[in-house]
Motif scaffolding. Structure first.
Motif, PDB file in Angstrom:
ATOM      1  N   GLY A  23      -8.150   5.681  -1.733  1.00 36.03           N
ATOM      2  CA  GLY A  23      -7.664   6.328  -0.771  1.00 36.03           C
ATOM      3  C   GLY A  23      -7.271   5.716   0.404  1.00 36.03           C
ATOM      4  N   ARG A  24      -8.211   4.469   0.828  1.00 35.40           N
ATOM      5  CA  ARG A  24      -8.250   3.636   1.744  1.00 35.40           C
ATOM      6  C   ARG A  24      -7.176   2.659   1.756  1.00 35.40           C
ATOM      7  NH1 ARG A  24     -13.571   1.474   3.786  1.00 35.40           N
ATOM      8  NH2 ARG A  24     -12.863   1.537   5.892  1.00 35.40           N
ATOM      9  N   ARG A  25      -6.365   2.434   2.692  1.00 34.58           N
ATOM     10  CA  ARG A  25      -5.265   1.445   2.535  1.00 34.58           C
ATOM     11  C   ARG A  25      -5.490   0.430   3.785  1.00 34.58           C
ATOM     12  NH1 ARG A  25      -0.108   4.884   0.559  1.00 34.58           N
ATOM     13  NH2 ARG A  25      -0.795   5.448  -1.334  1.00 34.58           N
ATOM     14  N   ARG A  26      -5.368  -0.734   3.592  1.00 35.66           N
ATOM     15  CA  ARG A  26      -5.478  -1.760   4.646  1.00 35.66           C
ATOM     16  C   ARG A  26      -4.210  -2.715   4.678  1.00 35.66           C
ATOM     17  NH1 ARG A  26     -10.786  -4.525   2.611  1.00 35.66           N
ATOM     18  NH2 ARG A  26      -9.091  -5.676   1.659  1.00 35.66           N
ATOM     19  N   TYR A  27      -3.737  -3.109   6.074  1.00 34.61           N
ATOM     20  CA  TYR A  27      -2.814  -3.697   6.149  1.00 34.61           C
ATOM     21  C   TYR A  27      -3.227  -5.197   6.348  1.00 34.61           C
ATOM     22  CZ  TYR A  27       0.181   0.077   7.028  1.00 34.61           C
ATOM     23  OH  TYR A  27       0.917   1.296   6.908  1.00 34.61           O
TER      24      TYR A  27
END
Length: 144
Positions: free
Chosen positions: A11-15
């Protein structure tokens, strides 16, 4: 945008930063500069003052002596050293050049002669079939 999503199952999203260059602002700036130069270039060209009676170009060397036509300050036309009328100029030129349209013809004009008068003399000569017609100018520093 300038990033891409890297997703994980938690559920954690990084750019992550992309290595591509955004050229849209560059194209916008170039188009604006192009428009500015297109608008200002004719203004710069038309405001240039020129002094036509002087030139530093050298005359072309050729074996035959060119025919010289002179227009004095009063507007009188001289072919070599004899005065002629504009209406008889072409006939006299053809007689002197033995109907050779490739004969070099130099036109000299006083500074006080109007541009229109000089243009009329040159147009008359070229309409008579002469192809090598040129204006003569005084070299810089001569006769001052």
């Amino acid at each position: 945008m300038a990033g891409g999503m890297i997703g994980g199952g938690n559920g954690r999203r990084r750019y992550k930063a992309m290595a591509e260059i955004n050229v849209t602002p560059l194209v916008d700036v170039m188009l604006v500069l192009l428009i500015v130069f297109m608008i200002t270039a004719p203004m710069i060209t038309s405001s240039v003052n020129v002094n036509l009676p002087q030139a530093s170009a050298k005359a072309a060397s050729n074996d035959s002596k060119p025919i010289t036509i002179t227009v004095n300050a009063q507007g009188q036309i001289f072919l070599q050293n004899s005065q002629v009328q504009l209406t008889g100029l072409v006939a006299t030129l053809q007689q002197i050049s033995q109907n050779n349209p490739d004969e070099r013809v130099f036109v000299r004009g006083d500074k006080d002669v109007s541009y229109g008068d000089m243009l009329q003399v040159m147009a008359t000569i070229t309409q008579g079939g002469f192809t090598k017609v040129a204006l003569l100018a005084q070299p810089p520093g001569a006769g001052q």
